[in-house]
Write a protein that holds these residues in place. Structure first.
Motif, PDB file in Angstrom:
ATOM      1  N   SER A 123     -64.705   4.448   6.127  1.00 22.73           N
ATOM      2  CA  SER A 123     -64.897   4.906   7.510  1.00 22.73           C
ATOM      3  C   SER A 123     -66.029   5.923   7.618  1.00 22.73           C
ATOM      4  N   ARG A 124     -66.264   6.685   6.570  1.00 30.58           N
ATOM      5  CA  ARG A 124     -67.324   7.691   6.608  1.00 30.58           C
ATOM      6  C   ARG A 124     -68.697   7.059   6.783  1.00 30.58           C
TER       7      ARG A 124
ATOM      8  N   ILE B 233     -58.489   4.817  11.182  1.00 25.25           N
ATOM      9  CA  ILE B 233     -59.453   5.924  11.082  1.00 25.25           C
ATOM     10  C   ILE B 233     -60.713   5.608  11.877  1.00 25.25           C
ATOM     11  N   LEU B 234     -61.192   4.361  11.782  1.00 26.98           N
ATOM     12  CA  LEU B 234     -62.399   3.959  12.512  1.00 26.98           C
ATOM     13  C   LEU B 234     -62.244   4.180  14.012  1.00 26.98           C
ATOM     14  N   ILE B 235     -61.132   3.711  14.560  1.00 26.67           N
ATOM     15  CA  ILE B 235     -60.908   3.859  15.999  1.00 26.67           C
ATOM     16  C   ILE B 235     -60.825   5.334  16.374  1.00 26.67           C
ATOM     17  N   GLY B 236     -60.164   6.134  15.538  1.00 32.72           N
ATOM     18  CA  GLY B 236     -60.089   7.570  15.798  1.00 32.72           C
ATOM     19  C   GLY B 236     -61.449   8.233  15.800  1.00 32.72           C
ATOM     20  N   ARG B 237     -62.335   7.791  14.900  1.00 33.46           N
ATOM     21  CA  ARG B 237     -63.659   8.403  14.799  1.00 33.46           C
ATOM     22  C   ARG B 237     -64.506   8.174  16.052  1.00 33.46           C
TER      23      ARG B 237
ATOM     24  N   PHE C  83     -71.708   2.134  20.045  1.00 32.73           N
ATOM     25  CA  PHE C  83     -70.805   2.452  18.934  1.00 32.73           C
ATOM     26  C   PHE C  83     -69.621   1.488  18.812  1.00 32.73           C
ATOM     27  N   PRO C  84     -68.965   1.067  19.914  1.00 31.98           N
ATOM     28  CA  PRO C  84     -67.857   0.109  19.760  1.00 31.98           C
ATOM     29  C   PRO C  84     -68.280  -1.215  19.129  1.00 31.98           C
ATOM     30  N   ILE C  85     -69.498  -1.681  19.470  1.00 35.60           N
ATOM     31  CA  ILE C  85     -70.004  -2.922  18.865  1.00 35.60           C
ATOM     32  C   ILE C  85     -70.208  -2.728  17.370  1.00 35.60           C
ATOM     33  N   MET C  86     -70.795  -1.598  16.998  1.00 36.26           N
ATOM     34  CA  MET C  86     -70.997  -1.290  15.580  1.00 36.26           C
ATOM     35  C   MET C  86     -69.656  -1.176  14.859  1.00 36.26           C
ATOM     36  N   LEU C  87     -68.688  -0.565  15.539  1.00 35.36           N
ATOM     37  CA  LEU C  87     -67.374  -0.360  14.935  1.00 35.36           C
ATOM     38  C   LEU C  87     -66.722  -1.691  14.570  1.00 35.36           C
ATOM     39  N   VAL C  88     -66.741  -2.640  15.514  1.00 37.16           N
ATOM     40  CA  VAL C  88     -66.117  -3.946  15.268  1.00 37.16           C
ATOM     41  C   VAL C  88     -66.835  -4.680  14.136  1.00 37.16           C
ATOM     42  N   GLY C  89     -68.169  -4.713  14.195  1.00 42.12           N
ATOM     43  CA  GLY C  89     -68.932  -5.399  13.154  1.00 42.12           C
ATOM     44  C   GLY C  89     -68.714  -4.791  11.787  1.00 42.12           C
ATOM     45  N   PHE C  90     -68.692  -3.458  11.744  1.00 44.66           N
ATOM     46  CA  PHE C  90     -68.522  -2.789  10.455  1.00 44.66           C
ATOM     47  C   PHE C  90     -67.121  -3.013   9.901  1.00 44.66           C
ATOM     48  N   TYR C  91     -66.116  -2.996  10.787  1.00 42.51           N
ATOM     49  CA  TYR C  91     -64.753  -3.248  10.319  1.00 42.51           C
ATOM     50  C   TYR C  91     -64.641  -4.629   9.669  1.00 42.51           C
TER      51      TYR C  91
ATOM     52  N   GLY D 256     -49.085   6.141   7.901  1.00 42.61           N
ATOM     53  CA  GLY D 256     -48.547   7.278   8.631  1.00 42.61           C
ATOM     54  C   GLY D 256     -49.483   8.473   8.602  1.00 42.61           C
ATOM     55  N   ALA D 257     -50.085   8.730   7.432  1.00 37.75           N
ATOM     56  CA  ALA D 257     -51.009   9.863   7.299  1.00 37.75           C
ATOM     57  C   ALA D 257     -52.234   9.679   8.187  1.00 37.75           C
ATOM     58  N   VAL D 258     -52.806   8.458   8.188  1.00 40.74           N
ATOM     59  CA  VAL D 258     -54.011   8.234   8.984  1.00 40.74           C
ATOM     60  C   VAL D 258     -53.687   8.136  10.478  1.00 40.74           C
ATOM     61  N   SER D 259     -52.458   7.802  10.831  1.00 38.00           N
ATOM     62  CA  SER D 259     -52.062   7.838  12.242  1.00 38.00           C
ATOM     63  C   SER D 259     -52.089   9.275  12.767  1.00 38.00           C
ATOM     64  N   GLY D 260     -51.705  10.224  11.896  1.00 34.52           N
ATOM     65  CA  GLY D 260     -51.842  11.639  12.253  1.00 34.52           C
ATOM     66  C   GLY D 260     -53.295  12.021  12.449  1.00 34.52           C
ATOM     67  N   LEU D 261     -54.187  11.489  11.592  1.00 34.47           N
ATOM     68  CA  LEU D 261     -55.624  11.724  11.741  1.00 34.47           C
ATOM     69  C   LEU D 261     -56.126  11.195  13.082  1.00 34.47           C
ATOM     70  N   PHE D 262     -55.678   9.989  13.436  1.00 36.21           N
ATOM     71  CA  PHE D 262     -56.086   9.378  14.702  1.00 36.21           C
ATOM     72  C   PHE D 262     -55.748  10.293  15.876  1.00 36.21           C
ATOM     73  N   LEU D 263     -54.542  10.814  15.912  1.00 37.75           N
ATOM     74  CA  LEU D 263     -54.129  11.680  17.016  1.00 37.75           C
ATOM     75  C   LEU D 263     -54.964  12.957  17.055  1.00 37.75           C
ATOM     76  N   ALA D 264     -55.281  13.497  15.860  1.00 39.04           N
ATOM     77  CA  ALA D 264     -56.102  14.709  15.813  1.00 39.04           C
ATOM     78  C   ALA D 264     -57.521  14.439  16.322  1.00 39.04           C
ATOM     79  N   TYR D 265     -58.122  13.326  15.894  1.00 42.54           N
ATOM     80  CA  TYR D 265     -59.458  12.959  16.351  1.00 42.54           C
ATOM     81  C   TYR D 265     -59.498  12.778  17.859  1.00 42.54           C
ATOM     82  N   PHE D 266     -58.480  12.084  18.404  1.00 38.38           N
ATOM     83  CA  PHE D 266     -58.432  11.842  19.847  1.00 38.38           C
ATOM     84  C   PHE D 266     -58.377  13.164  20.618  1.00 38.38           C
ATOM     85  N   PHE D 267     -57.538  14.077  20.140  1.00 32.40           N
ATOM     86  CA  PHE D 267     -57.381  15.365  20.824  1.00 32.40           C
ATOM     87  C   PHE D 267     -58.685  16.176  20.761  1.00 32.40           C
ATOM     88  N   ILE D 268     -59.256  16.320  19.551  1.00 29.06           N
ATOM     89  CA  ILE D 268     -60.456  17.161  19.379  1.00 29.06           C
ATOM     90  C   ILE D 268     -61.646  16.578  20.130  1.00 29.06           C
ATOM     91  N   GLY D 269     -61.821  15.247  20.030  1.00 22.10           N
ATOM     92  CA  GLY D 269     -62.930  14.619  20.736  1.00 22.10           C
ATOM     93  C   GLY D 269     -62.816  14.771  22.229  1.00 22.10           C
TER      94      GLY D 269
END
Length: 404
Positions: free
Chosen positions: A257-258, A335-339, A303-311, A388-401
């Motif tokens: 994802s990085r 993680i990708l969607i959260g980013r 970015f969404p187009i890049m995200l789908v292609g990269f996934y 479960g761990a990365v789902s927590g990351l997703f929620l954090a990314y959504f909030f901060i962004g």
């Protein structure tokens, strides 16, 4: 028009260089993962958590330098640039040596109590700390004067070299080859940029300048620390609750994802210098808004187009070349969607910093960390494992962004 051409040239060149170097880093990471297996790769990922925290030993001085040099350049003050650069160099050198010495003492204390691979890993990290911090100082100094070409050439050349060394050493020497490559390539890169751009650096402890740089940079380094600690703490949670094998799966999902995350970061890096320089010229926001809205509009569409292609590409690669890490594909997608939520406005952070409002983001990052830890622990105890761990990351990314 000339400024637009210059911005497009620097952004495309620097972004392209970042992507080539990160593609090599991505490839090297996958090669290491394939050869080492989840357990040893989990060990290397855990050691890298220590290295990631060493990036903050400059206590915000480098972040301040990244603002001060362009500002002084806008003011046409060569003396101000030199004073800021010497102060930054001194702080980076002293603090990195202290941090490295602490890691080395810990390694010696654990001698005989931990496996040889872990002891040598700590020793390698101790040496890499000083090299990495000094290279970051040089890179900041060069980019802040818009010397993107030299930085890009160095990053591309030595990232390719790191892949070559990995192919030659790691299959024969396993984790020890990883340590050698990790230390040797950044050292060669540092020597190269030092030879090409020999600043007349001197040891200078100007406490007034340190205070000035920290006043600007400490809130930023705090935010960077909190941002990185969100993923690092997620890794620590996986390592402590699920073990080294699952840490290997988590590390692969994060590594993949990085790669995509570097696209908005490279746009931010190439435009923020102009934002700070322009702020030094006009000292107001009237000319800065265009640097905020245009990149956001482009990223929302692209970015969404890049995200789908990269996934699709990364998932195919993992399934066919790293089948032992196939469990990481679903966490990788989350993680990708959260980013996306922290990436769609790549220059917002620089705009906020130019307005000297960066300190107001610290509570948002702290809240994001609390969200990640609490929800991640709940999800893992529900039996969701790494997901479960990365789902927590997703929620954090959504909030901060969203807050940013």
């Amino acid at each position: 028009k000339e400024q637009k051409k210059e911005i497009l040239r620097d952004t495309s060149f620097f972004s392209g260089g970042v992507y080539i170097s990160q593609a090599m880093f991505f490839l090297r990471g996958f090669i290491n993962a394939m050869i080492l297996g989840p357990s040893l790769y989990g060990l290397w990922s855990a050691l890298n958590i220590i290295l990631s925290y060493s990036a903050y030993t400059h206590i915000g001085v480098l972040n301040g330098l990244n603002i001060e040099i362009p500002y002084q350049n806008g003011q046409k003050s060569e003396e101000g640039i030199i004073k800021a650069r010497n102060t930054g160099f001194t702080v980076c050198l002293v603090n990195s040596v202290i941090f490295s010495s602490i890691v080395e003492v810990i390694a010696l204390f654990l001698w005989g109590k931990i496996p040889l691979a872990e002891f040598l890993g700590l020793a390698a990290i101790a040496g890499l700390v000083i090299i990495s911090v000094l290279y970051e100082f040089y890179q900041t100094s060069l980019i802040s004067l818009k010397k993107f070409l030299l930085v890009t050439k160095a990053n591309i050349a030595f990232s390719v070299l790191s892949v070559v060394f990995t192919f030659l050493l790691v299959p024969k020497t396993s984790i020890y080859g990883v340590y050698i490559v990790a230390v040797a390539v950044p050292l060669l890169n540092l020597l190269y940029v030092w030879r090409r751009e020999r600043y007349q650096l001197k040891f200078e402890l100007d406490f007034r300048m340190i205070s000035k740089l920290m006043k600007m940079g400490f809130p930023i380094v705090t935010l960077n620390f909190l941002d990185a600690s969100i993923t690092n703490i997620a890794g620590i949670m996986v390592l402590s609750l699920l073990g080294k094998v699952n840490m290997g799966y988590f590390a692969i999902a994060l590594l993949a994802s990085r790669f995509l995350a570097y696209f908005p970061q490279s746009i931010h890096r190439s435009l923020e210098i102009r934002i700070y320089e322009k702020n030094g010229e006009i000292n107001g926001i009237s000319e800065l808004e265009k640097y905020l809205f245009k990149p956001a509009q482009i990223m929302i569409l692209l970015f969404p187009i890049m995200l789908v292609g990269f996934y699709m590409l990364a998932a195919f690669f993992i399934r066919h070349f790293l089948p032992q890490y196939a469990i990481a594909i679903y966490p990788f997608l989350i993680i990708l969607i959260g980013r996306f939520f922290v990436s769609f406005s790549p220059t917002s952070f620089a705009f906020i910093t130019a307005m000297n409002k960066q300190r107001f983001l610290i509570p948002a990052y702290l809240a994001g960390k609390v969200i990640m830890v609490s929800s991640g622990i709940v999800f893992m105890h529900m039996g969701l494992g790494v997901t479960g761990a990365v789902s927590g990351l997703f929620l954090a990314y959504f909030f901060i962004g969203s807050v940013t």
